[in-house]
Design an enzyme around this catalytic site. Sequence first.
Site: not given
Length: 246
Positions: A17, A19, A193
């Site tokens: 991922d 961000d 996250d």
Amino acid sequence: MSTLPTLLTDRSALFLDFDGTLADLAQRPDSVVVPLDLAPLLDRLHERLNGALALVTGRARHDIEPMLSPWRWPAAFEHGALRESALGLFEQAQPLGLAAALEAAHAIAARHEGLLVEHKRTSMALHFRLAPALEALCVTTLASAIASDPELQLLRGKAVVEVKSVRVSKGKAIEAFMQEAPFAGREPVFAGDDVTDEAGFEVVQRLGGAGIKVGDGPTCAVHRCDNPEALRSWLSESLHVQTATP
């Protein structure tokens, strides 16, 4: 507390991922500061893994590409709705009817400061990081707008609520990569996250690999690290692992 898996090997397939995972979150999506060494790190990992590295992000391609330009890795964008294979083949989910959701989002953004509407090719997002007290309003507004369309799904993330197809997810994108060279037959590792990454964690662990949750919060991932800097350090360490001898 970090509980990272063993370092990557030449048999790993790496999915990342962006961000909050590779780069720290910012107040606005366009304010993210990309570490200067991130793109070179991805290039070296891509080479180390013989091409078995892909970014799997909720961002639109035109949004993230300038941050890591020129783009040169396999990737899935918009939570898997758009996917570019290692061979450069591009797949896109059928764009859906987002008119009602966009109209509702723009209406409340016009009335309340701090809301940001993002229209992607196959989905849309309503960001409220600058107005966290409006989270409930954002969720109920979009939920009401799509209530009559069974093809649309509400996806909640960190300070954002999105509308996307029920038929796409980061997990499905990773599954598709794992059926293709150079990913097929390798042990998948996915780092993310947010709650939007949980589908990816479930897939890689079902396939015998490892999920890495970056930051706090409940997760099905079996591993965790504190922040993007810790993840980047772990990735850098993996570059120095000796390649297995056949």
